[in-house]
Design a protein around this motif. Structure first.
Motif, mmCIF file in Angstrom:
data_model
loop_
_atom_site.group_PDB
_atom_site.id
_atom_site.type_symbol
_atom_site.label_atom_id
_atom_site.label_comp_id
_atom_site.label_asym_id
_atom_site.label_seq_id
_atom_site.Cartn_x
_atom_site.Cartn_y
_atom_site.Cartn_z
ATOM 1 N N ALA A 1 -14.020 -9.562 2.367
ATOM 2 C CA ALA A 1 -12.733 -9.126 2.635
ATOM 3 C C ALA A 1 -12.329 -9.358 4.223
ATOM 4 O O ALA A 1 -11.318 -10.363 4.245
ATOM 5 N N ILE B 1 2.426 -8.026 0.730
ATOM 6 C CA ILE B 1 0.874 -8.662 0.053
ATOM 7 C C ILE B 1 -0.391 -7.691 0.799
ATOM 8 O O ILE B 1 -1.043 -7.248 -0.061
ATOM 9 N N LEU B 2 -0.336 -7.761 1.967
ATOM 10 C CA LEU B 2 -1.424 -7.036 2.508
ATOM 11 C C LEU B 2 -1.449 -5.572 2.446
ATOM 12 O O LEU B 2 -2.434 -4.787 2.216
ATOM 13 N N LYS B 3 0.060 -5.067 2.324
ATOM 14 C CA LYS B 3 -0.167 -3.638 2.282
ATOM 15 C C LYS B 3 -0.232 -3.072 0.911
ATOM 16 O O LYS B 3 -0.977 -2.067 0.683
ATOM 17 N N ALA B 4 -0.181 -3.837 0.053
ATOM 18 C CA ALA B 4 -0.714 -3.593 -1.592
ATOM 19 C C ALA B 4 -2.068 -3.860 -1.795
ATOM 20 O O ALA B 4 -2.640 -3.635 -2.877
ATOM 21 N N MET B 5 -2.922 -4.517 -0.780
ATOM 22 C CA MET B 5 -4.198 -4.895 -1.189
ATOM 23 C C MET B 5 -5.011 -3.559 -0.706
ATOM 24 O O MET B 5 -4.731 -2.860 0.174
ATOM 25 N N PRO B 6 -6.672 -3.655 -1.487
ATOM 26 C CA PRO B 6 -7.303 -2.467 -1.082
ATOM 27 C C PRO B 6 -7.817 -2.516 0.315
ATOM 28 O O PRO B 6 -9.047 -3.049 0.352
ATOM 29 N N LEU B 7 -7.124 -2.596 1.306
ATOM 30 C CA LEU B 7 -7.729 -2.473 2.794
ATOM 31 C C LEU B 7 -6.989 -1.660 3.583
ATOM 32 O O LEU B 7 -5.956 -1.242 3.376
ATOM 33 N N THR B 8 -7.835 -1.073 4.576
ATOM 34 C CA THR B 8 -6.958 -0.202 5.524
ATOM 35 C C THR B 8 -6.379 -0.960 6.349
ATOM 36 O O THR B 8 -6.518 -2.076 6.762
#
Lengths: 532, 237
Positions: free
Chosen positions: A294, A382-389
């Motif tokens: 990721a 897009i980034l906010k909705a992804m499983p990323l901190t």
């Protein structure tokens, strides 16, 4: 209607200065900070230019070549306007995201174009004043001027931005025409800009020689200009002697060029701004896909964005380009550099730290991270909705910066070690500091952009060239590099060894980098990111 | 699959959503309707962990989006109303990027990308930069990106906007299949006919408050969904 468009442009500029937009009101504090930054830049350039004029005003006046002084004023002013706005013009006129929206409204193309041009002309005027103020100040200190000359000077200063736009405007039209035919616009744009910049740096490196030549053989140069570049002579003479006929000729030339270019751009604007030309469609062929982590995917995405945008790449990589040119230059000129310091024993002890700080100064002009959040624009969801901190996202942006700047910093260090004779301790610091400084500027860029984001831009140039975070990071880090050696020179030189001062500086920068990295991983930064 | 409990989200002093509670069960297609500015997108973005909210709780498959956002996001797919994607990437690079973020294996991503790209007739365009895509093509790409990691819950904001009738039909079929396989779908729409035909349950939102919810039969009774919607609007006016 035109007023409304112009108001929108002015509001847009104001928002960038104050951090307003997206429902937030710009604050006076941010506006004041921005004004201070601009004042700093303005004064810095004005001093450099004033130095040039100061060295030629005496010899020219003594030879009765006052017109040549003002001819050089006009050429310098024109060059500065063109250099600073040439790539911006194309982006502002043809790449603005609201072009199609505005063209769908009952607004004449000339009004849309006119409002954009007005903003560019205003910017040109600011660049022009950077030259006009020191030129006038230096001349008036040395020679009294007649009222006719003063009026001509003021009018030419005001009309010059129109002429500069006429040149950059027509250039931007052809550049857009050419770029629209290429699949990889970025590479073409970068090659083109690099050629332009190399020519500029070559001329700049020869400036001192030219100044000496001018001062020594002003008459010969004057004869050439008066013969082969007649309009430049008109400008110089209009100001130097207040010659009304030459002033009218100059005005006709400036205004005529502007009107013709404006009419041409207006006539072609709709077609140029909306036609999609060029590259043939690439058909997808099914093939094996590559898998990555990721973190690797985000860093690669950041790099793809960078290499897809000429304006982002050129502006952010300016420091690295200068650093590479400088490193190659001193390696080639090693013998000359060694000769320069051969008579001073132990000079390496002071030159190595200064050289290392110079590398840091170039790194401070490398602004990949400082615009990286703003460039997400409306796709930030897009980034906010992804499983990323948030920490993963923010540090990936810093990683992209580090990945690009550290190798260049090390090239600079290697060149310094090769050229300057230094102790092992200084050698180690020469390597460590640029790396630490790269980390610091990367984390600072992301942190400042998190504080001053602009997501509602209509052209990438707005955030890459004028974004508040870009300005704060560039001038802030420049001061961080420039002020410590000044303090050292004035107060500490007699009591602290240069290597010790450099070591202390490295530790401070490293501590700041660690602090900023901790902030990017914190809950506070995460909350800030999700509030964007 | 999705449980919203007493959700309140304010912008300054204005409440965009107030005290909203909903439950979307596995196998259910849940429609979310309401006039413009009712708070649908705010609710959806809160469910996806994009927006932080002031009060209440949201659970995805039993996990809280507040305390365990990453686990929740791994289980869901969000398809936004405006497909603002990375225009500097090609379609295939974007899909690969999404697959990398969700940790989808090589074989699974190849199979799913090609399957859905073929379904939406987008395969031939995957090498093109997204900037060259039409609105409908971007919407198709956003749908494929949402399906790559085989999510349990799909949250969509106006998914049919920009799609041609064939793509709309295919998306509806995919939605039904997804729920028949135990997944759940929560989506907003203004197209009441689509909602009426497709949804098992529906919620109507007005000025941030829930005005009706339940199975389609419970909400509409003998009338059409459009009649119910207009009646609720007029009653409030």
């Amino acid at each position: 209607m035109f007023k409304a468009l112009l108001r929108t442009r002015v509001q847009s500029y104001f928002n960038y200065m104050t951090g307003g937009g997206r429902g937030k009101k710009g604050t006076k504090k941010r506006g004041a900070l921005y004004v201070l930054l601009f004042a700093y830049l303005f004064v810095m350039f004005a001093f450099l230019i004033g130095f040039f004029f100061n060295s030629v005003v005496g010899p020219f006046h003594a030879l009765g070549l006052d017109w040549l002084y003002f001819a050089f004023y006009a050429m310098t002013s024109f060059a500065l306007m063109v250099i600073f706005s040439i790539f911006m013009t194309q982006s502002q006129l043809y790449d603005a995201k609201d072009n199609e929206l505005l063209l769908s409204m009952p607004i004449p193309s000339g009004y849309i174009l006119g409002s954009r041009i007005a903003a560019l002309v205003l910017e040109n005027l600011v660049y022009g004043l950077v030259v006009a103020i020191p030129a006038a100040f230096v001349y008036l200190r040395a020679v009294p001027m007649e009222i006719g000359g003063i009026i001509a000077f003021v009018l030419i200063t005001l009309m010059m931005p129109l002429f500069a736009f006429a040149i950059t405007g027509i250039f931007s039209y052809f550049l857009h025409l050419v770029l629209s035919r290429f699949r990889n616009k970025t590479i073409f744009g970068v090659i083109f800009a690099m050629a332009f910049l190399l020519a500029y740096f070559y001329l700049y490196s020869r400036l001192n020689t030219y100044i000496q030549l001018l001062a020594a053989s002003g008459q010969a140069v004057a004869d050439s200009i008066a013969t082969y570049a007649r309009p430049v002579y008109w400008i110089g003479e209009a100001i130097a002697s207040g010659n009304m006929a030459y002033l009218l000729l100059t005005a006709a030339m400036f205004l005529g060029a502007f009107v013709v270019v404006y009419a041409f751009l207006t006539a072609t604007f709709r077609k140029s701004a909306t036609t999609k030309r060029g590259s043939a469609k690439v058909v997808y062929r099914k093939r094996e896909m590559k898998v990555s982590s990721a973190k690797g995917a985000i860093v690669r995405k950041e790099l793809s964005r960078l290499f897809s945008s000429t304006v982002y790449l050129l502006n952010a990589a300016m420091g690295l380009i200068l650093l590479a040119i400088g490193a190659v230059y001193i390696v080639i000129k090693r013998a000359d550099v060694a000769l320069m310091f051969s008579d001073v024993p132990g000079i390496g002890d002071i030159m190595a730290p200064l050289g290392t700080l110079l590398v840091c100064l170039m790194l401070s002009m490398s602004l990949f991270a400082a615009a990286s959040i703003s460039l997400e624009g409306r796709s930030i969801g897009i980034l906010k909705a992804m499983p990323l901190t948030a920490a993963q996202i923010l540090t990936a942006k810093a990683d992209m910066h580090i990945l690009l700047t550290v190798p260049f910093g090390l090239i600079g260090s290697a060149a310094l070690i090769y050229v300057i004779d230094m102790s092992p301790v200084l050698m180690a610091l020469t390597v460590i500091l640029p790396v630490v400084f790269s980390l610091f500027t990367a984390y600072l860029g992301v942190a400042v952009n998190l504080r001053f984001p602009k997501l509602d831009w209509s052209s990438e140039a707005q955030v890459v060239k004028r974004g508040a975070s870009i300005m704060i990071c560039m001038f802030g880090t420049m001061l961080i590099v420039i002020i410590p050696p000044v303090i050292y020179g004035y107060f500490l030189m007699s009591s602290v060894e240069p290597w010790a001062a450099l070591a202390a500086y490295t530790v401070i920068i490293a501590a700041a980098a660690i602090g900023l990295r901790c902030y990017l991983g914190s809950e506070k930064a995460s909350a800030r990111f999700y509030d964007l | 699959m999705l449980r919203i409990e007493n959700l309140t989200k304010r912008y300054g002093s204005k409440a965009a959503v107030e005290g909203l509670s909903l439950h979307i069960a596995p196998g259910e297609i849940y429609g979310f309707i309401g006039p413009n500015g009712a708070g649908k997108t705010t609710t959806i973005k809160s469910c996806c962990g994009i927006l932080r909210f002031d009060e209440g709780e949201i659970y995805i498959d039993g996990k809280s989006i507040k305390t365990d956002p990453l686990a929740c996001k791994r289980e869901l797919a969000y398809i936004p109303d405006e497909p603002d994607m990375y225009e500097f990437l090609s379609g295939i690079k974007y899909l690969n990027f999404v697959a990398d973020i969700f940790g989808v294996s090589k074989n699974e991503r190849e199979e799913r990308i090609h399957k859905y790209a073929d379904t939406f007739e987008l395969t031939g365009d995957l090498a093109q930069p997204i900037s060259a895509y039409s609105h409908g093509m971007k919407q198709k790409l956003a749908v494929i990106a949402g399906l790559i990691h085989s999510p349990k819950l799909i949250i969509m904001d106006e998914p049919f906007v920009g799609l041609d009738p064939i793509a709309t039909h295919k998306l509806r079929t995919i939605m039904r299949e997804h729920c028949d396989n135990g997944g759940a779908i929560f989506f907003s729409t203004h197209v009441l006919e689509v909602a009426e035909k497709l949804c098992d349950s529906v919620a109507i939102l007005r000025q941030g408050r829930l005005v009706a919810s339940g199975t389609m039969e419970q909400v509409r009774g003998d009338a059409s969904l459009e009649e119910v919607f207009l009646e609720l609007e007029e009653r409030d006016v």
